[in-house]
Write a protein that holds these residues in place. Structure first.
Motif, PDB file in Angstrom:
ATOM      1  N   PRO A  29      10.073 -10.786   7.525  1.00  0.00           N
ATOM      2  CA  PRO A  29      10.218  -9.798   6.382  1.00  0.00           C
ATOM      3  C   PRO A  29       8.769  -9.271   5.749  1.00  0.00           C
ATOM      4  N   VAL A  30       9.187  -8.286   5.006  1.00  0.00           N
ATOM      5  CA  VAL A  30       7.359  -7.170   4.806  1.00  0.00           C
ATOM      6  C   VAL A  30       8.248  -6.975   3.231  1.00  0.00           C
ATOM      7  N   SER A  31       6.943  -6.003   2.546  1.00  0.00           N
ATOM      8  CA  SER A  31       7.947  -6.210   1.413  1.00  0.00           C
ATOM      9  C   SER A  31       6.786  -4.388   1.252  1.00  0.00           C
ATOM     10  N   VAL A  32       7.714  -3.494   0.734  1.00  0.00           N
ATOM     11  CA  VAL A  32       7.546  -2.087   1.016  1.00  0.00           C
ATOM     12  C   VAL A  32       7.397  -1.021  -1.731  1.00  0.00           C
ATOM     13  N   GLU A  33       6.193  -0.796  -0.798  1.00  0.00           N
ATOM     14  CA  GLU A  33       5.916   0.051  -1.899  1.00  0.00           C
ATOM     15  C   GLU A  33       5.971   1.540  -2.111  1.00  0.00           C
ATOM     16  N   LEU A  34       6.407   2.102  -2.885  1.00  0.00           N
ATOM     17  CA  LEU A  34       6.641   3.297  -2.501  1.00  0.00           C
ATOM     18  C   LEU A  34       6.024   4.216  -3.261  1.00  0.00           C
ATOM     19  N   TRP A  35       4.992   5.271  -3.127  1.00  0.00           N
ATOM     20  CA  TRP A  35       3.742   5.649  -4.213  1.00  0.00           C
ATOM     21  C   TRP A  35       4.395   6.792  -5.611  1.00  0.00           C
ATOM     22  N   SER A  36       5.429   6.585  -4.833  1.00  0.00           N
ATOM     23  CA  SER A  36       6.580   7.252  -6.388  1.00  0.00           C
ATOM     24  C   SER A  36       6.530   6.457  -7.388  1.00  0.00           C
ATOM     25  N   GLN A  37       6.842   5.228  -6.534  1.00  0.00           N
ATOM     26  CA  GLN A  37       7.289   3.762  -7.440  1.00  0.00           C
ATOM     27  C   GLN A  37       6.592   3.068  -7.328  1.00  0.00           C
ATOM     28  N   PRO A  38       5.408   2.706  -7.620  1.00  0.00           N
ATOM     29  CA  PRO A  38       4.596   2.211  -7.649  1.00  0.00           C
ATOM     30  C   PRO A  38       4.298   0.318  -8.135  1.00  0.00           C
TER      31      PRO A  38
END
Length: 366
Positions: A222-231
């Motif tokens: 499992p990981v977490s993902v952050e989109l740079w358009s929604q920081p």
């Protein structure tokens, strides 16, 4: 007379007014909104890797025959539909081959008619005992050879007919042209990549993992993902694919991360950051704006399932730029008020909302 009556009427009227005022219903107190968030894994216990949003399936498209590219009908980044023409080869060679094969079919049919008539004639003569059996068998063999030859030529004609249609490259399904590899006038061979299609559907994040510590990464982790358009928002994901060998230039291992959070507003080519846990026990973190202090102690406001506030003491670590790790006092399923904490009261009723001002049903998310 009115002089004597007026002093009596005024006190009575005032008494009625006061009694009426005493029966007014209290004005209801408006429930104030409160922006809530869940504690996130602390960045101090997470490694982050930059990545790019890619399509789950990215087939390389190629012509099934070789030839000279005469037309290119789409550009890189253009959206295409299934069965849409993407490029064309010069059809002259395949057209001539098709015509040649069609002529061979006609010749084989004429030859078959000839040997069939010859066989039938020998059959009649054999019945009248005017030819030998061996002569008739020879005519029969010529007929069978002609029939087999016609079948072979018809199969070759079908192949040539298919190759004529292969001169037009079409999209196998809806998607976006991610990469173009040829230009008009270029001669390509069969199977040479012409376009790369990013198909519609699932989106993933492509990242590169370093050689050191590569063994601690596992498929399904499992990981977490952050989109740079929604920081300010993290999406859950997992490692779906790990490259078995390192890139010869960068010496890193390619990995693909799939989203597990349902619908994610990720578009092709967007930048992203993937956070992977580095330790078995990960401390949580909250925004700096969620902390409040009183008499030297640090607190956060936790919203219960009935939407009431509770002041909870916590022990925090070193302050970061936007967040602070919480070492004790919070659980991963708690909802914490993230703004306006200096005006809140213990036991106060609130209306929890998220960062997009949408109402959060805490009871449903428990």
């Amino acid at each position: 007379m009115f002089r004597y009556v007026l002093p009596l009427v005024v006190p009575v009227s005032l008494a009625f007014l006061l009694s009426a005022c005493g029966h007014d219903e209290p004005v209801p107190v408006a429930v104030r909104p409160a922006m809530v968030v869940k504690p996130q894994p602390s960045a101090q216990a997470m490694d982050s890797y930059p990545g790019e949003v890619r399509a789950r399936f990215e087939p390389d498209l190629a012509f099934r025959i070789g030839g000279k590219v005469s037309r290119r009908l789409v550009e890189e980044g253009q959206r295409v539909k299934a069965n849409q023409a993407l490029a064309e080869l010069d059809p002259e060679d395949v057209r001539l081959q098709l015509e040649a094969t069609r002529a061979q079919v006609a010749a084989a049919e004429a030859n078959l008619n000839l040997v069939r008539a010859e066989r039938d004639r020998y059959k009649t003569l054999l019945d009248r005992q005017m030819v030998s059996r061996s002569q008739y068998d020879n005519a029969e063999n010529l007929y069978r050879s002609g029939a087999a030859r016609l079948k072979q030529i018809k199969a070759e004609f079908d192949v040539a007919n298919n190759q004529a249609s292969y001169s037009v490259l079409r999209a196998p399904q809806d998607g976006v042209v991610a990469r173009r590899s040829v230009e008009v006038g270029q001669v390509v061979s069969a199977g040479q990549t012409v376009f790369t299609l990013a198909t519609d559907g699932e989106r993933e994040v492509l990242i590169s993992l370093p050689e050191q510590g590569f063994g601690r990464f596992k498929i399904g982790q499992p990981v977490s993902v952050e989109l740079w358009s929604q920081p300010d928002q993290l999406f859950s994901g997992r490692i779906r694919e790990l490259s078995p060998s390192a890139d010869p230039k960068s010496r890193t291992f390619a990995a693909r991360v799939a989203f597990t959070a349902g619908s994610v507003p990720a578009e092709l080519g967007q930048s992203a950051r993937v956070f992977i846990q580095t330790a078995d026990k990960v401390s949580l973190s909250v925004p700096l704006s969620a902390l409040t202090a009183e008499n030297g102690a640090t607190y956060v406001w936790v919203v219960n399932a009935n939407n009431t506030l509770k002041k909870v003491p916590v022990r925090v670590g070193a302050f970061g730029e936007k967040s602070v790790p919480v070492l004790e006092g919070l659980g991963p399923d708690d909802w914490v008020v993230a703004a306006g904490v200096h005006v809140l009261l213990d036991g106060q009723q609130v209306r929890p909302v998220d960062r997009s001002n949408r109402v959060v049903n805490l009871a449903a998310k428990e």
